[in-house]
Scaffold this motif. Structure first.
Motif, PDB file in Angstrom:
ATOM      1  N   CYS A  99       2.933  -2.967   6.353  1.00  0.00           N
ATOM      2  CA  CYS A  99       2.823  -1.843   5.624  1.00  0.00           C
ATOM      3  C   CYS A  99       2.662  -0.395   6.322  1.00  0.00           C
ATOM      4  O   CYS A  99       2.650   0.710   5.863  1.00  0.00           O
ATOM      5  CB  CYS A  99       1.590  -1.946   4.618  1.00  0.00           C
ATOM      6  N   ARG A 119      -4.833   6.014  -1.255  1.00  0.00           N
ATOM      7  CA  ARG A 119      -4.437   4.588  -1.644  1.00  0.00           C
ATOM      8  C   ARG A 119      -4.689   3.480  -0.764  1.00  0.00           C
ATOM      9  O   ARG A 119      -4.841   4.010   0.470  1.00  0.00           O
ATOM     10  CB  ARG A 119      -2.790   4.443  -1.948  1.00  0.00           C
ATOM     11  N   ILE A 120      -5.236   2.537  -1.202  1.00  0.00           N
ATOM     12  CA  ILE A 120      -5.853   1.484  -0.250  1.00  0.00           C
ATOM     13  C   ILE A 120      -4.874   0.350   0.140  1.00  0.00           C
ATOM     14  O   ILE A 120      -4.336  -0.354  -0.759  1.00  0.00           O
ATOM     15  CB  ILE A 120      -7.065   1.061  -0.825  1.00  0.00           C
ATOM     16  N   GLY A 121      -4.712   0.016   1.251  1.00  0.00           N
ATOM     17  CA  GLY A 121      -3.811  -1.000   1.735  1.00  0.00           C
ATOM     18  C   GLY A 121      -4.493  -2.317   1.505  1.00  0.00           C
ATOM     19  O   GLY A 121      -5.551  -2.373   0.945  1.00  0.00           O
ATOM     20  N   ALA A 122      -3.612  -3.369   1.516  1.00  0.00           N
ATOM     21  CA  ALA A 122      -4.216  -4.892   1.128  1.00  0.00           C
ATOM     22  C   ALA A 122      -3.805  -5.801   2.080  1.00  0.00           C
ATOM     23  O   ALA A 122      -3.555  -6.948   2.119  1.00  0.00           O
ATOM     24  CB  ALA A 122      -3.607  -5.071  -0.148  1.00  0.00           C
ATOM     25  N   GLY A 123      -3.974  -5.475   3.451  1.00  0.00           N
ATOM     26  CA  GLY A 123      -3.935  -6.315   4.370  1.00  0.00           C
ATOM     27  C   GLY A 123      -2.443  -6.851   4.759  1.00  0.00           C
ATOM     28  O   GLY A 123      -2.143  -8.029   4.697  1.00  0.00           O
ATOM     29  N   ALA A 124      -1.470  -5.983   5.189  1.00  0.00           N
ATOM     30  CA  ALA A 124      -0.215  -6.462   5.639  1.00  0.00           C
ATOM     31  C   ALA A 124       0.110  -5.340   6.728  1.00  0.00           C
ATOM     32  O   ALA A 124       0.297  -4.357   6.472  1.00  0.00           O
ATOM     33  CB  ALA A 124       0.911  -6.359   4.590  1.00  0.00           C
ATOM     34  N   TYR A 144      -3.037   6.623   2.861  1.00  0.00           N
ATOM     35  CA  TYR A 144      -2.636   5.229   2.712  1.00  0.00           C
ATOM     36  C   TYR A 144      -3.615   4.670   3.646  1.00  0.00           C
ATOM     37  O   TYR A 144      -3.150   4.729   5.148  1.00  0.00           O
ATOM     38  CB  TYR A 144      -1.346   4.687   2.936  1.00  0.00           C
ATOM     39  N   ARG A 176      -6.291   1.590   5.141  1.00  0.00           N
ATOM     40  CA  ARG A 176      -6.286   0.048   5.117  1.00  0.00           C
ATOM     41  C   ARG A 176      -7.645  -0.231   4.643  1.00  0.00           C
ATOM     42  O   ARG A 176      -8.523   0.401   4.713  1.00  0.00           O
ATOM     43  CB  ARG A 176      -5.840  -0.674   6.312  1.00  0.00           C
ATOM     44  N   ALA A 177      -7.691  -1.475   4.066  1.00  0.00           N
ATOM     45  CA  ALA A 177      -8.863  -1.852   3.267  1.00  0.00           C
ATOM     46  C   ALA A 177      -9.919  -2.225   4.097  1.00  0.00           C
ATOM     47  O   ALA A 177     -11.326  -2.137   3.727  1.00  0.00           O
ATOM     48  CB  ALA A 177      -8.433  -3.116   2.458  1.00  0.00           C
ATOM     49  N   SER A 218       4.734   0.189  -0.956  1.00  0.00           N
ATOM     50  CA  SER A 218       3.432  -0.351  -1.217  1.00  0.00           C
ATOM     51  C   SER A 218       2.804   0.729  -2.167  1.00  0.00           C
ATOM     52  O   SER A 218       1.949   0.439  -3.028  1.00  0.00           O
ATOM     53  CB  SER A 218       2.485  -0.526   0.061  1.00  0.00           C
ATOM     54  N   ILE A 219       2.840   1.886  -1.827  1.00  0.00           N
ATOM     55  CA  ILE A 219       2.149   3.167  -2.635  1.00  0.00           C
ATOM     56  C   ILE A 219       2.779   3.101  -4.105  1.00  0.00           C
ATOM     57  O   ILE A 219       2.186   3.376  -5.095  1.00  0.00           O
ATOM     58  CB  ILE A 219       2.356   4.451  -2.121  1.00  0.00           C
TER      59      ILE A 219
END
Ligand code: FMN
Lengths: 597, 165, 124
Positions: free
Chosen positions: A284, A276-281, A235, A237-238, A293-294
């Motif tokens: 997470c 898997r790419i995080g989305a700014g939180a 995982y 981060r974006a 999140s995943i």
């Protein structure tokens, strides 16, 4: 096989890249071709060498000569002089900050000399995209060893014996965590890698993924073998596009070599990994939130137990480890638990990577044995505070950490002693702050961050951080009351005790440590309406020194509220009733005539 | 695969985008927890996530609209309003903060005439903040689109903005 | 990659590429590559040494260039630094001489008297 006599290792970490390292590589290619050296000199694009302050950086091997701040324009000279004629290019050498002495060899620079690299052992040495380079550096040999010579239980025992503890913040013993997941009943299990790295001021995980993603992937497979999992997720981060790209390349290369997939190395072991790419939180990064999140849900944490080892991803047994934790695993398997455990302190073994940033001469990444003192890091490796300023504090551990003052710099850094000081090891962000930093403002800064990132699920964190932020903001504006300090302390303890996850439980740490070590600054803000660092604008007073003012009128023209008056060529004056303390006059004055205090 | 009707898009370029999005969803339909990657794909295609697109995803993935909305609004990466051609992100990490990121943000707000989170009227820039993107070694930094500009001073901003039309 | 054996074979091959960066070399061949050195054929000499190293399959020998040694008529000049041994400087090292020096001195530790210029520390 080609006939290479010299290798140019050019750092391609994010810092160096944004300072032009990609262009430097291009220019070298052209210059080598021009000098007809392209058959005997090879360019190796490596991961982060750690000394981001000096980027783009490079090393010429076998000589070991280190060049800093290299531009595309320098490449021709390096090729023509150093590579062709053997004359090193002195003007690109590292200059010792205190003596100005020029140092040519990488290993002789204090910044590198005092380090011990385990997790970052390949960073800055192997080519980031070349799986062959990783294999040459004993890559996948640890995997081969566990698959052919060790039982899963033996792997777990070895990791337990090494004393390795989680580098993601909490410091939980890794071997024990694996054991729980191995013992949990269930056929399908998962290995997750936490590369969310949300702590502001930390970038070691990013650099490890950029510079040596194979180590992390190999370790995930070893963990998979140990607990009986055949699927991994990493995982990321974006905000780390380069790390994601390199991971994708690494995974594709491993598939090509059949090091991912079915029946790996003909041992019957299957394993695959997905990014898997995080989305700014920020939240997470917390393990249960990351799992949500995943799963494609809102990344909110849930109470533990059950722990992920029993009920993790999709409700199945799961091991979650941080990037740096994993990067240590192949080393431990190859060199043995004793070797690893010989470094560090009694309860904290091995090394830790720290991101050194802020007001310090050598910013960048360092890996040092656990137990080193902060003073050694800041002064010996970091080269001290620039511009002859004094140190105010070292912030360690990010928003869950604390600010450590000068008088505790000699404390040994390990999980326990940092806790005693009110900070935490955290992910290893070390932000050095000089005397121009206001500690009340820093507490406000972190509370603002936490308040923004609080996911809102539990009340103490959601409401408590909001109230604390409001109080700190008022103090910074000079509207605080002495009682506020007691209320802050009281609230802090309540939030620590009642929050759902570690985000809230540790959120008060920056306030508590600043109150503990810098209480006088809070009192100055409240009682004297004074900010000694000159950061809190509402408390500033701008004044013109009549002896220095030449009456050039620039400040009067620039002032947005016309608070400055005076005749041409005569000293000007600021009307304090009109002044909004924007600081424009201060920046505009060319004669240093405007004072703020 | 679901056989529901596609939300009928008006213009054909967006039609193509819907087709691509649908293709992505179909290709990954067997993977678990694929809502977030689908939202990524959608934002990549449409630049932001208008309500119609989220409804489309809900339909195609057999999820409730509220679930898709709930997830999309939880993560700061997903934008539900149109954004400018270039996105400026000011790093507000500790190292950048200590080295003057607030001044950089103030100056950008002044130069562009917008506040953090807003977009200029000509749709050239969207201004935002991020807690940290790990370039602390070069603090203070900003990221424009995917490019990091480091060791900033306010004087450098004009020249940097010039590069993005 | 089918099994552990294949992995190990690959590793041994790839290790060569990394040897240059390890900082651990037993023998260093330094070739004077000033303008006059190059004019006198230092590049050909260097290429020959590189070929010889490749053929010998040794990972612990490296070649580097250095500036002009200041004796233009004696170029190409070559220093051989071997661990625990007095460094030796050779002069007029053409391709032929390079082969001899490599076989005798580098591989077998025997100084080649015929091309010797100086023994002991140089002022490089
Ligand atoms: C708010 C919050 C944020 C976190 N962020 C991270 C992170 O960015 N990276 C990380 O590895 N662990 C993070 N953690 C810790 C994880 O929950 C977890 O303990 C860790 O990833 C476990 O791996 P380790 O045992 O290898 O350290 C965070 C925890 C909390 C409460």
């Amino acid at each position: 096989m080609n006939n290479i006599r010299t290798q140019l290792l050019i750092c391609q970490g994010t810092s160096c890249v944004s300072n032009g390292a990609v262009e430097v590589v291009k220019a070298f290619k052209a210059a080598l071709k021009e000098a007809k050296l392209d058959k005997e000199v090879e360019i190796i694009t490596t991961g982060c060498m750690g000394i981001c302050e000096l980027g783009p950086v490079m090393v010429v091997y076998p000589d070991g000569v280190f060049y800093q701040r290299v531009t595309p324009e320098d490449t021709r000279e390096i090729v023509q002089e150093h590579l062709l004629k053997g004359r090193v290019v002195q003007r690109l050498f590292y200059k010792k900050p205190d003596t100005g002495e020029l140092i040519s060899i990488m290993e002789e620079i204090d910044f590198f000399k005092l380090q011990k690299t385990i997790a970052r052992r390949n960073c800055g040495i192997i080519d980031v995209n070349a799986i062959d380079d990783y294999i040459g550096a004993d890559g996948f040999v640890a995997l081969g060893k566990v698959l052919t010579e060790m039982t899963p239980q033996e792997v777990i025992e070895e990791i337990k014996k090494s004393g390795l503890r989680g580098r993601g913040g909490a410091g939980f013993p890794t071997g024990l965590k694996w054991e729980f997941a191995a013992k949990a009943p269930g056929k399908q299990k998962y290995v997750l890698c936490n590369a969310d790295e949300g702590d502001p001021g930390a970038f070691m995980d990013r650099s490890m993924l950029e510079g040596d993603s194979y180590s992390v992937l190999e370790a995930m497979m070893i963990a998979g073998y140990a607990i009986g999992a055949n699927q991994g997720y990493i995982y990321v981060r974006a905000e780390y596009p380069l790390a994601i790209k390199r991971l994708e390349i690494a995974i594709a290369e491993m598939r090509k070599y059949e090091l991912l997939g079915k029946n790996i190395l003909n041992t019957g072991f299957d394993f695959d990994v997905e990014i898997r790419i995080g989305a700014g939180a920020f939240v997470c990064g917390e393990e249960t939130a990351l799992i949500h999140s995943i799963e494609g849900k809102r990344g909110e944490p849930r109470p533990r137990p059950p722990f992920p080892a029993n009920k993790g991803l999709f409700g199945l047994p799961t091991v979650l480890n941080n990037v740096e934790t994993l990067a240590n695993i192949p080393y431990i398997i190859l060199h043995g638990a004793e070797n690893f455990a010989s470094m560090g302190t009694e309860k904290s073994k091995g090394t830790k990577v720290f991101a050194l940033a802020g007001d310090v001469t050598n910013t960048g990444l360092i890996e040092v044995p656990i137990g080193i003192t902060l003073r050694e890091i800041v002064y010996n490796i970091g080269g001290g505070i620039p511009n002859n300023k004094k140190l105010r504090a070292v912030q360690i551990g990010g928003p869950s950490g604390g600010c450590i003052p000068e008088e505790h710099l000699d404390a040994r850094i390990d999980y326990e002693s940092l806790k005693e000081l009110g900070a935490i090891m955290g992910s290893g962000g070390l932000v050095v702050m000089d005397e121009d930093t206001c500690m009340v403002d820093i507490a406000r800064y972190f509370m603002n961050f936490i308040q923004d990132e609080s996911c809102g699920k539990c009340t103490p964190c959601r409401e408590g951080t909001r109230i604390m932020l409001d109080m700190l903001t008022k103090i910074c504006q000079g509207k605080g009351k002495m009682e506020d300090l007691d209320v802050l302390e009281e609230l802090a303890v309540r939030i620590q005790d009642t929050s759902l996850c570690a985000l809230g439980q540790t959120a008060p740490n920056p306030i508590l440590t600043t109150l503990r070590y810098f209480r006088d600054e809070y009192i100055e803000h409240i009682r004297d309406k004074k900010c000694r660092a000159g950061v809190c604008k509402s408390l500033l007073k701008f004044e013109i020194n009549p002896e220095k003012c030449t009456g050039c009128t620039v400040c009067a023209i620039k002032c947005p509220v016309k608070a400055i008056s005076g005749e041409k060529k005569k000293p000007h004056k600021i009307d304090q009733n009109i002044c909004i303390k924007c600081g424009v006059c201060y920046d505009a004055c060319r004669f240093n005539a405007i004072k703020s205090h | 695969m679901s056989k529901m009707t596609i939300v009928e898009p008006k213009a054909s370029p967006s039609r193509e985008k819907y087709d691509q999005l649908k293709k992505f969803i179909v290709e990954n339909k067997d993977k678990r927890g694929y809502l977030i990657p689908a939202l990524y794909k959608a934002q990549e295609l449409f630049k932001y996530l208008p309500p119609e697109v989220m409804e489309f995803i809900a339909q195609e993935m057999n999820l409730s609209e509220s679930e898709v909305f709930g997830v999309a609004t939880f993560y700061s990466y997903f934008k539900t309003n149109p954004i400018g051609r270039h996105t400026i992100t000011v790093c507000m990490g500790t190292a950048c903060y200590v080295r003057g990121a607030q001044k950089i943000l103030d100056e950008l707000e002044k130069k562009l005439g917008i506040k953090e989170g807003e977009t200029t009227e000509d749709m050239r820039f969207t201004l935002g903040c991020q807690p940290c993107f790990g370039s602390c070694g070069m603090a203070p930094v900003i990221m424009i689109d995917n490019h990091v500009h480091g060791r900033l001073t306010t004087n450098m901003l004009d020249a940097i903005l010039e590069q993005y039309k | 990659m089918k099994n552990l054996e294949e992995l190990k074979i690959m590793r041994d091959k790839a290790q060569k590429d990394l040897a240059l960066r390890s900082g651990k070399h037993n023998i260093k061949i330094v070739i004077g590559m000033g303008t006059c050195g190059i004019a006198a054929g230092a590049r050909e000499t260097m290429n020959e040494f590189l070929n010889l190293i490749l053929k010998s399959e040794r990972n612990d020998i490296v070649v580097t260039a250095s500036g002009c040694f200041g004796f233009c008529v004696q170029e190409p000049m070559v220093h051989i630094y071997a661990e625990d041994q007095i460094p030796v400087t050779y002069h007029n090292v053409d391709v032929e001489a390079a082969r001899l020096i490599f076989d005798e001195h580098v591989l077998n530790n025997k100084v080649v008297e015929q091309y010797i210029f100086q023994r002991g520390k140089t002022n490089e």
